[in-house]
Motif scaffolding. Structure first.
Motif, PDB file in Angstrom:
ATOM      1  N   LYS A  67       0.824  -1.202   0.000  1.00 24.62           N
ATOM      2  CA  LYS A  67       0.000   0.000   0.000  1.00 24.62           C
ATOM      3  C   LYS A  67       0.864   1.260   0.000  1.00 24.62           C
ATOM      4  O   LYS A  67       0.386   2.343  -0.338  1.00 24.62           O
ATOM      5  CB  LYS A  67      -0.932   0.003   1.215  1.00 24.62           C
ATOM      6  CG  LYS A  67      -1.994  -1.090   1.172  1.00 24.62           C
ATOM      7  CD  LYS A  67      -2.867  -1.063   2.410  1.00 24.62           C
ATOM      8  CE  LYS A  67      -3.900  -2.195   2.376  1.00 24.62           C
ATOM      9  NZ  LYS A  67      -4.724  -2.213   3.628  1.00 24.62           N
ATOM     10  N   ASN A  68       2.123   1.105   0.378  1.00 24.26           N
ATOM     11  CA  ASN A  68       3.044   2.246   0.388  1.00 24.26           C
ATOM     12  C   ASN A  68       3.846   2.363  -0.910  1.00 24.26           C
ATOM     13  O   ASN A  68       4.703   3.239  -1.025  1.00 24.26           O
ATOM     14  CB  ASN A  68       4.031   2.125   1.558  1.00 24.26           C
ATOM     15  CG  ASN A  68       3.327   2.138   2.895  1.00 24.26           C
ATOM     16  OD1 ASN A  68       2.362   2.862   3.080  1.00 24.26           O
ATOM     17  ND2 ASN A  68       3.809   1.332   3.832  1.00 24.26           N
ATOM     18  N   PHE A  69       3.588   1.478  -1.873  1.00 25.25           N
ATOM     19  CA  PHE A  69       4.367   1.468  -3.119  1.00 25.25           C
ATOM     20  C   PHE A  69       3.794   2.448  -4.145  1.00 25.25           C
ATOM     21  O   PHE A  69       2.578   2.535  -4.325  1.00 25.25           O
ATOM     22  CB  PHE A  69       4.353   0.079  -3.764  1.00 25.25           C
ATOM     23  CG  PHE A  69       5.121  -0.987  -3.027  1.00 25.25           C
ATOM     24  CD1 PHE A  69       5.880  -0.705  -1.906  1.00 25.25           C
ATOM     25  CD2 PHE A  69       5.068  -2.310  -3.460  1.00 25.25           C
ATOM     26  CE1 PHE A  69       6.578  -1.700  -1.231  1.00 25.25           C
ATOM     27  CE2 PHE A  69       5.758  -3.311  -2.810  1.00 25.25           C
ATOM     28  CZ  PHE A  69       6.509  -3.000  -1.685  1.00 25.25           C
ATOM     29  N   ILE A  70       4.686   3.154  -4.831  1.00 26.15           N
ATOM     30  CA  ILE A  70       4.360   3.822  -6.093  1.00 26.15           C
ATOM     31  C   ILE A  70       5.304   3.184  -7.113  1.00 26.15           C
ATOM     32  O   ILE A  70       6.499   3.498  -7.154  1.00 26.15           O
ATOM     33  CB  ILE A  70       4.558   5.344  -6.040  1.00 26.15           C
ATOM     34  CG1 ILE A  70       3.683   5.967  -4.949  1.00 26.15           C
ATOM     35  CG2 ILE A  70       4.218   5.969  -7.394  1.00 26.15           C
ATOM     36  CD1 ILE A  70       3.897   7.460  -4.777  1.00 26.15           C
ATOM     37  N   ALA A  71       4.764   2.272  -7.897  1.00 29.90           N
ATOM     38  CA  ALA A  71       5.618   1.448  -8.758  1.00 29.90           C
ATOM     39  C   ALA A  71       5.660   1.989 -10.180  1.00 29.90           C
ATOM     40  O   ALA A  71       4.655   2.466 -10.715  1.00 29.90           O
ATOM     41  CB  ALA A  71       5.115   0.011  -8.769  1.00 29.90           C
TER      42      ALA A  71
END
Length: 438
Positions: A188-192
């Motif tokens: 949920k903390n990823f910006i991929a």
């Protein structure tokens, strides 16, 4: 807020209960009036209707259930179509997997020549269904899980350029959830930053908002040293992710590959665990499809059951979150399959690519990969795009020659001789599931 009518196309699928339970979980964000199960397989749809009816009576008796084989009943006035149709069912998937294996090639439902066989069936069935939706529910959003996604997206783009459709695959979610499980992250903390084709791509960056940096180099080092945690997985999936670990260690020092790339780059290892007499299709028939039958029998034997063995899952969550982002104009970010149109500037603009996109009330807004992609990835993608476009050409033009060219160009195929043998065998076994090739 208006209550929504949702049609699940391919309603007899074993994924339907998970999708339904996820919809019910978001009662406020996604108000629901009616669920419609649409499937041309009357028995499977009827069985799933029993399961869905049980779940609705337990949790949302106010929601109407319709079970139908009639497209007018299924689509008239609906707001969303969640599509997960499988043309030919598991019996044809079994042929997709076993015929290439007979020739020593990858037998897989979306990759290789099995994927192309499935693609020809899917285009015929899916485009017919889109025609029904255009007729009976022209304002509905189609949220599509039907495979092979890149081929489906390309065919829809050509025939229905103005239809409201979003093509999505949850495989990147599965990869990110495995990273969570293996190394203690929270996706949920990823910006991929990810790019490729469906089941054919790479992570370039995974920015962690809580740490304020790209953690992909750290993830790659952990994979190299520790491997991925495949405990509790079905053996076929565990093998797939173990080969993914090998790809990271041996071939991709900077990028995290989609595990499906094993079928193109590590075909020898993908074939190691394959049993030509018992493939993934057989596993699914003996597990997921059997579970449906067992659950129906359990409900019929005891209608007062407290619960059944189905739960929400990432497959359902992904498609429901897209619907919510449309309804509430949230601009949430997803990995989606869209026309390139310059998003990857050094790749042909008419390719259908899988990249990060924002979803809002208007639809999809892709994220640009401004600096382009490396030559290795570009070269692999260009060849795959060309093969897929030739297959779509073959479908629309009823061209045997174009189909042969597509089969020969597929990157799992060593030569045109084998391509032609497998193409001819697929033509025979698919029969009317395919368009006639001349």
């Amino acid at each position: 807020m208006k209550k929504n009518v949702v049609t699940i196309a391919g309603g007899g699928s074993g994924y339907t209960p998970g999708i339904l339970l996820t919809v019910l979980k978001f009662k406020e964000e996604f108000p629901l009036k009616e669920i419609r199960l649409y499937d041309i397989d009357e028995q499977r749809n009827s069985d799933m209707g029993i399961i869905v009816d049980f779940l609705l009576k337990k949790q949302r008796p106010d929601v109407k259930l319709t079970v139908t084989q009639d497209p007018e009943t299924a689509f008239t006035g609906c707001d969303f179509v969640f599509s997960q149709i499988r043309a030919g069912g598991m019996k044809m998937r079994e042929k997709d997997e076993k015929i290439p294996l007979k020739y020593g090639l990858v037998g897989q439902e979306t990759c290789g020549l099995g994927g192309f066989s499935y693609g020809m069936r899917s285009m015929k069935s899916f485009l017919e269904m889109v025609g029904f939706i255009e007729k009976y529910a022209p304002n509905a959003w189609i949220l599509n899980y039907t495979n092979p996604e890149s081929i489906i997206a390309e065919s829809v783009r050509r025939k229905f350029p103005n239809i409201k459709i979003i093509n999505a695959c949850d495989q990147t979610i599965s990869i990110e959830e495995l990273l969570d499980k293996s190394f203690g992250y929270d996706r949920k903390n990823f910006i991929a930053q990810y790019y490729g084709l469906n089941h054919f791509g790479w992570y370039k960056e995974i920015y962690d908002v809580t740490r304020g940096k790209d953690i992909l180099p750290e993830i790659i080092e952990k994979i190299k040293k520790q491997g991925l945690d495949v405990s509790g997985m079905e053996p076929s999936w565990a093998h797939t992710y173990n080969v993914m670990t090998d790809m990271v260690r041996e071939f991709f020092p900077k990028y995290l590959p989609n595990n499906y790339l094993q079928y193109y780059l590590y075909e020898d290892r993908a074939l190691e665990k394959e049993n030509p007499n018992y493939t993934r299709a057989n596993e699914v028939m003996d597990s997921r499809l059997k579970k449906i039958k067992d659950t129906v029998a359990e409900i019929k034997a005891n209608p007062n059951l407290d619960t059944i063995d189905y739960a929400t899952e990432s497959h359902g969550l992904y498609i429901v979150e897209m619907a919510i982002s449309i309804l509430h104009n949230k601009n949430d970010r997803f990995m989606l399959i869209v026309p390139n149109k310059g998003a990857i500037p050094n790749l042909r603009p008419d390719a259908v690519v899988e990249i990060p996109c924002y979803v809002n009330a208007k639809g999809v807004e892709p994220v640009s990969m401004r600096e382009g992609i490396p030559d290795l990835h570009k070269g692999m993608m260009e060849a795959q795009v060309a093969a897929e476009k030739l297959l779509v050409d073959a479908f629309f033009e009823h061209s045997y020659q174009k189909a042969l060219e597509a089969f020969a160009l597929n990157q799992t195929v060593p030569n045109a001789t084998i391509a032609k043998k497998i193409l001819n065998e697929f033509i025979e076994v698919n029969g009317d599931y395919w368009v006639e090739l001349k």
